[in-house]
Scaffold this motif. Structure first.
Motif, PDB file in Angstrom:
ATOM      1  N   ALA A  30       1.810   7.518 109.953  1.00 19.07           N
ATOM      2  CA  ALA A  30       3.019   8.171 109.458  1.00 19.07           C
ATOM      3  C   ALA A  30       4.243   7.547 110.099  1.00 19.07           C
ATOM      4  O   ALA A  30       4.163   6.937 111.162  1.00 19.07           O
ATOM      5  CB  ALA A  30       2.976   9.669 109.775  1.00 19.07           C
ATOM      6  N   SER A  31       5.373   7.719 109.430  1.00 18.81           N
ATOM      7  CA  SER A  31       6.635   7.296 110.037  1.00 18.81           C
ATOM      8  C   SER A  31       6.950   8.281 111.161  1.00 18.81           C
ATOM      9  O   SER A  31       6.414   9.390 111.204  1.00 18.81           O
ATOM     10  CB  SER A  31       7.750   7.290 108.996  1.00 18.81           C
ATOM     11  N   THR A  32       7.818   7.875 112.058  1.00 17.69           N
ATOM     12  CA  THR A  32       8.152   8.755 113.180  1.00 17.69           C
ATOM     13  C   THR A  32       8.893  10.014 112.730  1.00 17.69           C
ATOM     14  O   THR A  32       8.964  10.979 113.481  1.00 17.69           O
ATOM     15  CB  THR A  32       8.997   8.008 114.228  1.00 17.69           C
ATOM     16  N   ASP A  33       9.409  10.008 111.498  1.00 19.76           N
ATOM     17  CA  ASP A  33      10.062  11.218 110.997  1.00 19.76           C
ATOM     18  C   ASP A  33       9.134  12.063 110.125  1.00 19.76           C
ATOM     19  O   ASP A  33       9.569  13.008 109.483  1.00 19.76           O
ATOM     20  CB  ASP A  33      11.370  10.898 110.282  1.00 19.76           C
ATOM     21  N   GLY A  34       7.832  11.750 110.119  1.00 23.89           N
ATOM     22  CA  GLY A  34       6.855  12.628 109.504  1.00 23.89           C
ATOM     23  C   GLY A  34       6.459  12.346 108.076  1.00 23.89           C
ATOM     24  O   GLY A  34       5.849  13.202 107.429  1.00 23.89           O
ATOM     25  N   LEU A  35       6.740  11.155 107.567  1.00 27.85           N
ATOM     26  CA  LEU A  35       6.333  10.804 106.207  1.00 27.85           C
ATOM     27  C   LEU A  35       5.026  10.017 106.248  1.00 27.85           C
ATOM     28  O   LEU A  35       4.887   9.075 107.027  1.00 27.85           O
ATOM     29  CB  LEU A  35       7.415   9.970 105.523  1.00 27.85           C
ATOM     30  N   VAL A  36       4.077  10.394 105.417  1.00 34.21           N
ATOM     31  CA  VAL A  36       2.780   9.736 105.385  1.00 34.21           C
ATOM     32  C   VAL A  36       2.939   8.313 104.853  1.00 34.21           C
ATOM     33  O   VAL A  36       3.530   8.098 103.796  1.00 34.21           O
ATOM     34  CB  VAL A  36       1.782  10.518 104.489  1.00 34.21           C
ATOM     35  N   LEU A  37       2.388   7.347 105.582  1.00 37.55           N
ATOM     36  CA  LEU A  37       2.340   5.961 105.124  1.00 37.55           C
ATOM     37  C   LEU A  37       0.993   5.689 104.459  1.00 37.55           C
ATOM     38  O   LEU A  37       0.928   5.056 103.420  1.00 37.55           O
ATOM     39  CB  LEU A  37       2.550   5.001 106.290  1.00 37.55           C
ATOM     40  N   ALA A  38      -0.071   6.158 105.093  1.00 41.87           N
ATOM     41  CA  ALA A  38      -1.426   6.017 104.549  1.00 41.87           C
ATOM     42  C   ALA A  38      -2.311   6.996 105.310  1.00 41.87           C
ATOM     43  O   ALA A  38      -2.031   7.330 106.460  1.00 41.87           O
ATOM     44  CB  ALA A  38      -1.944   4.594 104.727  1.00 41.87           C
ATOM     45  N   HIS A  39      -3.376   7.439 104.647  1.00 38.85           N
ATOM     46  CA  HIS A  39      -4.282   8.355 105.351  1.00 38.85           C
ATOM     47  C   HIS A  39      -5.696   8.255 104.812  1.00 38.85           C
ATOM     48  O   HIS A  39      -5.928   7.887 103.670  1.00 38.85           O
ATOM     49  CB  HIS A  39      -3.785   9.803 105.262  1.00 38.85           C
ATOM     50  N   ASP A  40      -6.619   8.562 105.690  1.00 40.20           N
ATOM     51  CA  ASP A  40      -8.035   8.698 105.363  1.00 40.20           C
ATOM     52  C   ASP A  40      -8.468   9.982 106.069  1.00 40.20           C
ATOM     53  O   ASP A  40      -9.030   9.958 107.162  1.00 40.20           O
ATOM     54  CB  ASP A  40      -8.805   7.472 105.862  1.00 40.20           C
ATOM     55  N   THR A  41      -8.112  11.096 105.449  1.00 41.62           N
ATOM     56  CA  THR A  41      -8.300  12.410 106.069  1.00 41.62           C
ATOM     57  C   THR A  41      -8.977  13.379 105.100  1.00 41.62           C
ATOM     58  O   THR A  41      -8.329  14.302 104.594  1.00 41.62           O
ATOM     59  CB  THR A  41      -6.953  13.003 106.517  1.00 41.62           C
ATOM     60  N   PRO A  42     -10.253  13.197 104.839  1.00 45.81           N
ATOM     61  CA  PRO A  42     -10.930  14.091 103.895  1.00 45.81           C
ATOM     62  C   PRO A  42     -10.842  15.553 104.337  1.00 45.81           C
ATOM     63  O   PRO A  42     -11.114  15.884 105.489  1.00 45.81           O
ATOM     64  CB  PRO A  42     -12.381  13.608 103.911  1.00 45.81           C
ATOM     65  N   GLY A  43     -10.411  16.406 103.419  1.00 45.10           N
ATOM     66  CA  GLY A  43     -10.351  17.832 103.691  1.00 45.10           C
ATOM     67  C   GLY A  43      -9.183  18.288 104.547  1.00 45.10           C
ATOM     68  O   GLY A  43      -9.097  19.454 104.911  1.00 45.10           O
ATOM     69  N   ILE A  44      -8.275  17.385 104.867  1.00 47.69           N
ATOM     70  CA  ILE A  44      -7.118  17.707 105.707  1.00 47.69           C
ATOM     71  C   ILE A  44      -5.860  17.400 104.913  1.00 47.69           C
ATOM     72  O   ILE A  44      -5.760  16.358 104.264  1.00 47.69           O
ATOM     73  CB  ILE A  44      -7.109  16.864 107.008  1.00 47.69           C
ATOM     74  N   GLU A  45      -4.869  18.284 104.979  1.00 43.95           N
ATOM     75  CA  GLU A  45      -3.599  18.060 104.298  1.00 43.95           C
ATOM     76  C   GLU A  45      -2.774  17.050 105.099  1.00 43.95           C
ATOM     77  O   GLU A  45      -2.206  17.368 106.147  1.00 43.95           O
ATOM     78  CB  GLU A  45      -2.829  19.369 104.153  1.00 43.95           C
ATOM     79  N   ALA A  46      -2.726  15.826 104.616  1.00 41.09           N
ATOM     80  CA  ALA A  46      -2.081  14.729 105.335  1.00 41.09           C
ATOM     81  C   ALA A  46      -0.596  14.984 105.576  1.00 41.09           C
ATOM     82  O   ALA A  46      -0.080  14.688 106.661  1.00 41.09           O
ATOM     83  CB  ALA A  46      -2.274  13.421 104.584  1.00 41.09           C
ATOM     84  N   GLU A  47       0.111  15.520 104.591  1.00 43.22           N
ATOM     85  CA  GLU A  47       1.552  15.752 104.743  1.00 43.22           C
ATOM     86  C   GLU A  47       1.835  16.739 105.869  1.00 43.22           C
ATOM     87  O   GLU A  47       2.780  16.556 106.640  1.00 43.22           O
ATOM     88  CB  GLU A  47       2.166  16.234 103.429  1.00 43.22           C
TER      89      GLU A  47
END
Length: 155
Positions: A30-47
């Motif tokens: 994520a960016s340091t201000d909290g925006l998702v860049l990429a994720h591999d988080t099954p079952g977890i709300e990345a945002e």
């Protein structure tokens, strides 16, 4: 923001990291201000995790500064069911890892630091390239139509 090609590279790195460390339940850049860049988080709300990471990062930065410990490097939180580890990823991103309680914490740190460095290189290079690229010329809105462009951030 980070172009799609670099975002794909970040996601590839997250997936390789999860393959190397089987007890990782998720990985998010994520960016340091909290925006998702990429994720591999099954079952977890990345945002939501990215936003919480930004909040924790803010407190961590203040804590390291207030105690004279230098710039922020990493944060480790242990809950009853596992760990949340956050690592710097260049100058404008962070890597957050979700791990099961049985993980070897030394291995988590080793792999997290390495992946954070690689992701940081991808993100920082993309941002530097974007800063050097001249902005696209804006076209005038059609007569009577409101201008729908967002305000630009000061540089």
């Amino acid at each position: 923001m980070v172009p799609e090609a670099e975002t794909r590279g970040v996601l590839d790195e997250l997936q390789r990291l999860r393959a190397r460390v089987p007890l990782l339940a998720g990985a998010l850049a994520a960016s340091t201000d909290g925006l998702v860049l990429a994720h591999d988080t099954p079952g977890i709300e990345a945002e939501g995790v990215a936003a919480l990471t930004a909040a924790a990062l803010g407190v961590s930065i203040r804590m390291t500064e207030a105690t004279g410990r230098g710039g922020f490097r990493e944060l480790l939180v242990r809950g009853e069911n596992g760990y949340i580890a956050t690592y710097t990823a260049g100058s404008s991103a962070v890597l957050t890892l979700l791990a099961e309680d049985r993980i070897n914490v030394g291995r988590l740190h080793l792999e997290g630091r390495r992946a954070g460095a690689r992701i940081g290189e991808l993100v920082d290079t993309a941002l530097e390239r974007a800063e050097r690229t001249p902005p696209m010329p804006r076209t005038a809105p059609s007569r009577g139509a409101p201008n729908r462009t967002l305000p630009q951030r000061p540089t």
